[in-house]
Design an enzyme around this catalytic site. Structure first.
Site, PDB file in Angstrom:
ATOM      1  N   CYS A   2       0.824  -1.207   0.000  1.00  0.00           N
ATOM      2  CA  CYS A   2       0.000   0.000   0.000  1.00  0.00           C
ATOM      3  C   CYS A   2       0.863   1.264   0.000  1.00  0.00           C
ATOM      4  CB  CYS A   2      -0.858   0.023   1.254  1.00  0.00           C
ATOM      5  SG  CYS A   2      -1.794  -1.482   1.507  1.00  0.00           S
ATOM      6  N   ARG A  27       4.917   0.235  -6.195  1.00  0.00           N
ATOM      7  CA  ARG A  27       4.933  -0.613  -4.998  1.00  0.00           C
ATOM      8  C   ARG A  27       3.991  -1.798  -5.119  1.00  0.00           C
ATOM      9  NH1 ARG A  27       6.946   2.297  -0.385  1.00  0.00           N
ATOM     10  NH2 ARG A  27       5.657   1.048   0.974  1.00  0.00           N
ATOM     11  N   TRP A  75      -3.034  -2.672  -1.415  1.00  0.00           N
ATOM     12  CA  TRP A  75      -2.643  -4.022  -1.815  1.00  0.00           C
ATOM     13  C   TRP A  75      -3.386  -4.945  -0.850  1.00  0.00           C
ATOM     14  CZ3 TRP A  75       0.190  -8.239   0.224  1.00  0.00           C
ATOM     15  CH2 TRP A  75       0.681  -9.144  -0.722  1.00  0.00           C
ATOM     16  N   ASN A 100      -1.581   1.783   6.045  1.00  0.00           N
ATOM     17  CA  ASN A 100      -0.700   0.702   5.581  1.00  0.00           C
ATOM     18  C   ASN A 100      -0.412  -0.197   6.773  1.00  0.00           C
ATOM     19  OD1 ASN A 100      -0.558   2.087   3.205  1.00  0.00           O
ATOM     20  ND2 ASN A 100       1.627   2.593   3.343  1.00  0.00           N
ATOM     21  N   GLY A 101      -0.330  -1.505   6.543  1.00  0.00           N
ATOM     22  CA  GLY A 101      -0.013  -2.418   7.637  1.00  0.00           C
ATOM     23  C   GLY A 101      -1.189  -3.342   7.911  1.00  0.00           C
ATOM     24  N   GLU A 484      18.334 -17.146  -8.479  1.00  0.00           N
ATOM     25  CA  GLU A 484      17.896 -15.785  -8.777  1.00  0.00           C
ATOM     26  C   GLU A 484      17.328 -15.700 -10.197  1.00  0.00           C
ATOM     27  OE1 GLU A 484      17.165 -13.276  -7.203  1.00  0.00           O
ATOM     28  OE2 GLU A 484      17.279 -11.591  -8.579  1.00  0.00           O
ATOM     29  N   LYS A 488      13.525 -14.536 -11.076  1.00  0.00           N
ATOM     30  CA  LYS A 488      13.218 -13.455 -12.032  1.00  0.00           C
ATOM     31  C   LYS A 488      12.210 -13.950 -13.062  1.00  0.00           C
ATOM     32  CE  LYS A 488      14.275 -10.723 -10.390  1.00  0.00           C
ATOM     33  NZ  LYS A 488      14.977 -10.693  -9.164  1.00  0.00           N
ATOM     34  N   GLU A 491       8.616 -14.539 -11.566  1.00  0.00           N
ATOM     35  CA  GLU A 491       7.837 -13.403 -11.070  1.00  0.00           C
ATOM     36  C   GLU A 491       7.354 -12.474 -12.170  1.00  0.00           C
ATOM     37  OE1 GLU A 491       9.567 -10.603  -8.245  1.00  0.00           O
ATOM     38  OE2 GLU A 491      11.545 -10.933  -9.075  1.00  0.00           O
ATOM     39  N   HIS A 507      18.596 -36.901  -8.201  1.00  0.00           N
ATOM     40  CA  HIS A 507      17.843 -37.241  -6.996  1.00  0.00           C
ATOM     41  C   HIS A 507      16.376 -36.859  -7.118  1.00  0.00           C
ATOM     42  CE1 HIS A 507      21.605 -38.337  -5.134  1.00  0.00           C
ATOM     43  NE2 HIS A 507      22.102 -37.204  -5.615  1.00  0.00           N
ATOM     44  N   LYS A 606       6.367  -4.223  -4.357  1.00  0.00           N
ATOM     45  CA  LYS A 606       7.798  -3.944  -4.339  1.00  0.00           C
ATOM     46  C   LYS A 606       8.374  -4.094  -2.939  1.00  0.00           C
ATOM     47  CE  LYS A 606      11.774  -2.696  -5.807  1.00  0.00           C
ATOM     48  NZ  LYS A 606      12.545  -3.788  -6.430  1.00  0.00           N
TER      49      LYS A 606
HETATM   50  O1  M6R Z   1      13.442  -5.002  -0.087  1.00  0.00           O
HETATM   51  P1  M6R Z   1      13.966  -6.392   0.138  1.00  0.00           P
HETATM   52  O2  M6R Z   1      15.269  -6.618  -0.539  1.00  0.00           O
HETATM   53  O3  M6R Z   1      14.008  -6.770   1.583  1.00  0.00           O
HETATM   54  O4  M6R Z   1      12.903  -7.325  -0.568  1.00  0.00           O
HETATM   55  C1  M6R Z   1      12.992  -8.710  -0.489  1.00  0.00           C
HETATM   56  C2  M6R Z   1      12.077  -9.377  -1.488  1.00  0.00           C
HETATM   57  O5  M6R Z   1      10.749  -9.020  -1.255  1.00  0.00           O
HETATM   58  C3  M6R Z   1      12.451  -9.000  -2.933  1.00  0.00           C
HETATM   59  O6  M6R Z   1      13.783  -9.268  -3.215  1.00  0.00           O
HETATM   60  C4  M6R Z   1      11.557  -9.784  -3.922  1.00  0.00           C
HETATM   61  O7  M6R Z   1      11.849 -11.141  -3.856  1.00  0.00           O
HETATM   62  C5  M6R Z   1      11.740  -9.252  -5.344  1.00  0.00           C
HETATM   63  N1  M6R Z   1      10.469  -9.051  -5.956  1.00  0.00           N
HETATM   64  C6  M6R Z   1      12.510 -10.174  -6.210  1.00  0.00           C
HETATM   65  O8  M6R Z   1      12.684  -9.664  -7.493  1.00  0.00           O
END
Ligand code: M6R
Length: 611
Positions: A2, A27, A75, A100-101, A484, A488, A491, A507, A606
């Site tokens: 949010c 965000r 959100w 927010n929260g 990683e 990517k 997501e 395995h 984000k």
């Molecule tokens: O702000 P942060 O680095 O703590 O965020 C951690 C994860 O939420 C963040 O890396 C998330 O996995 C990304 N969307 C990955 O691309």
């Protein structure tokens, strides 16, 4: 997650609030709303499900005016994304709240507000309890700030909230606990937002509220009380982020812009920290070198991409510093009783510095006997930076794309520097110290060379368009790079992708291999290459289509079913930082082919400020 924007001014503020919301779109959110008060206290509240653009259209149609107001992107956590669950929420046609929260005791409060006080709820959100509670308490308190302060005493959970009252239209009251808020200072006007990016077009002067703060904001003044109710001042700092930092600079997406920003981000991050081959004395905070001398264990805690960066660092720290290093996902760490090694350094990694689980892990660790906490973080005003003993500020610049790119490579550069700082403090492994200094210095230029892979990868991405699944393989410090790469791809393209340590194939995962499962391999020319080649042969023998990213012309040749993408040979220390670049391009271009929302992928936010 949010986003919040609020303003009290002489001039009409609708445009300021809407521009603020647009700047917070990155965000992640699923509905948006605004509530404006004019000088007479008349409220105009407009909410829409979906993008801010729908809200903008509704605002154009209804032309509300106001000089005090609050706005929000939501959100969904409690209650589906919908207009009725969108903020602001209201009570008694008087109070409006954006929040927010998460309010953890919302059910108990809802039950008593309904049964004992007769409030009727019009949404499924936890937030609505706040506004009815404020309405109820307002009868017992002389002003809005003391009413909000009293309400916060009854809330359990996290909040950053802004409240307006139609009977007092020239003020807003804001409260922070567990969810960040900044106050923006203008001339004869004041603002509030969950992220200073939202307010950069109207001010560059900000004060960050501390946990428990409640503040009254009027045109003329900002009056803050702390968690104990005592008046307090919070320092006002000038932001060095430029107003256009949130722009795309001609790129189609933030993600692409941020991929190309990586060399510069690394240069900035190393500047003044790596001087003539040595780590600057206070690069990791005052007294860090002295403290590092005695560190015998490093515990890294992080989420998502930051966790993957931590996984690479484990290889560096154990191999080159010769001390043990554990890496744990923050949401697991915070809910178990972990063993704390003697002389341990806790390291949190986070782009945003507001990730709820990572922050909770840091707070927990403070009571567990770590020698010190260090955060490697990209946001100077964030909670992690404010609450850690030692700080390494990343200087990657704002990262807007939900898919983290430059934060990952900058974290890795910082972690390699941390390994070097530990060695220097302990006066060990001079070879590594010299080699890592040289490798880090050459890194930005090597990254720029790796950008030449963009075009070939763009062509290759077409082949992923109809795929449902993909497998990423790596060994050693390239295994987290494969993790990683898979993160990517999943997501932003919504293709199911998993990473495996290549030696683990036999395995189980080998059973999945067929022509419909592309297999991506990260294969630098290092000590493990022969082992990796055997793993590749096992996969090839089962009819898979493979994409091998390599850095040596004579190790692999393309053939039907096996595409080789070669980059310049990388020093083994920085190979993980370079090999992620082609995988970032791959996920970006696959997402383009699939037509997904690259910068704001569905369901994601984000900055994950709730559990
Ligand atoms: O702000 P942060 O680095 O703590 O965020 C951690 C994860 O939420 C963040 O890396 C998330 O996995 C990304 N969307 C990955 O691309």
């Amino acid at each position: 997650m949010c986003g919040i924007v609020g303003a009290v001014a002489e001039r009409p503020i609708t445009e300021i609030l809407i521009e603020g919301l647009k700047r917070l779109e990155y965000r992640g959110y699923d509905s948006a709303g605004v509530a404006l008060l004019d000088a007479s206290g008349a409220i105009s509240c407009i909410k829409r499900e979906g993008k801010v653009e729908s809200l903008v259209q509704a605002v154009k149609d209804q032309s509300p005016t106001g000089t005090t107001g609050i706005a929000h992107t939501r959100w969904a956590t409690h209650g589906v994304p919908s207009e009725r669950n969108a903020h602001p929420h209201q009570s008694g046609n008087r109070f409006s709240v954006v929040h927010n929260g998460i309010i953890e005791n919302h059910q108990e409060l809802r039950d008593s507000l309904t049964a004992d006080d007769g409030y009727v709820f019009s949404s499924d959100t936890d937030t609505e309890v706040i506004v009815h509670l404020i309405h109820k308490l307002s009868a017992d308190y002389p002003d809005l700030r003391s009413t909000v302060f009293a309400a916060t005493q009854k809330l359990v959970g996290a909040y950053g909230m802004v409240v307006s009252d139609s009977e007092s239209p020239s003020e807003l009251v804001v409260a922070r606990s567990g969810s960040p808020l900044v106050i923006g200072y203008g001339l004869g006007e004041h603002f509030v937002a969950s992220d200073q990016l939202a307010l950069l077009p109207v001010t560059r002067r900000f004060a960050v509220l501390e946990e428990g703060d409640v503040a009254q904001i009027t045109k003329e003044a900002v009056n803050i009380i702390d968690a104990t109710g005592e008046p307090v001042r919070r320092s006002i700092e000038e932001s060095d982020i430029t107003a256009d930092a949130g722009g795309k600079a001609g790129y189609k997406h933030y993600m692409l812009k941020e991929i190309f920003e990586q060399p510069e981000a690394i240069r900035r991050t190393l500047q003044d920290r790596l001087i003539e081959g040595k780590v600057a004395d206070n690069a990791f905070g005052n007294g860090s070198l002295k403290l590092f001398k005695n560190i015998k264990h490093v515990q890294i805690v992080a989420c998502g991409t930051s966790y993957n960066a931590g996984m690479v660092a484990r290889y560096w720290i154990e191999q080159h510093v010769g001390i043990s290093c554990s890496v744990e996902i923050a949401s697991e760490f915070r809910y178990r009783e972990s063993f704390v090694h003697k002389d341990s350094l806790l390291v949190t990694l986070s782009q945003s510095g507001e990730t709820a689980d990572t922050l909770a892990a840091l707070r927990l660790a403070k009571s567990l006997g770590y020698s010190a906490s260090l955060t490697i973080c990209n946001v100077e005003t964030s909670s992690l930076v404010r609450e850690s003993d030692l700080v390494y500020l990343m200087k990657a610049g704002p990262e807007i794309g939900v898919a983290s790119t430059k934060a990952f490579t900058v974290q890795l550069a910082a972690l390699l520097l941390l390994s070097k700082a530990l060695c220097e403090a302990k006066k060990i492994n001079q070879d590594f110290c010299a080699e890592s200094a040289q490798a880090l210095t050459s890194l930005p230029a090597q990254m720029e060379r790796a950008f030449s892979l963009e075009q070939p990868i763009k062509e290759l991405a077409e082949q992923f368009a109809d795929k449902q699944h993909a497998l990423f393989l790596g060994r050693g410090d390239q295994y987290p790079v494969a993790m990683e790469g898979a993160l990517k791809l999943k997501e932003i393209s919504y293709i199911h992708a998993e990473a495996y340590a290549a030696g683990e194939l036999k395995h189980g995962p080998l059973a999945l291999i067929d022509a419909e499962m592309p297999v991506v391999v990260v294969a630098p020319d290092n000590d493990l290459l022969d082992k990796l080649k055997s793993n590749i042969a096992e996969v090839r023998a089962r009819g898979s289509v493979m994409y091998v990213f390599a850095d040596s012309d004579d190790q692999f040749e393309s053939e039907p079913g096996l595409d080789v993408v070669n980059m310049a040979h990388a020093n083994h220390l920085i190979a993980p930082i370079l090999f992620i670049i082609p995988l970032q391009f791959l996920s970006y271009y696959v997402a383009l082919v699939k037509g997904t929302d690259v910068d704001q992928p569905r369901n994601l936010a984000k900055s994950v400020t709730v559990e």
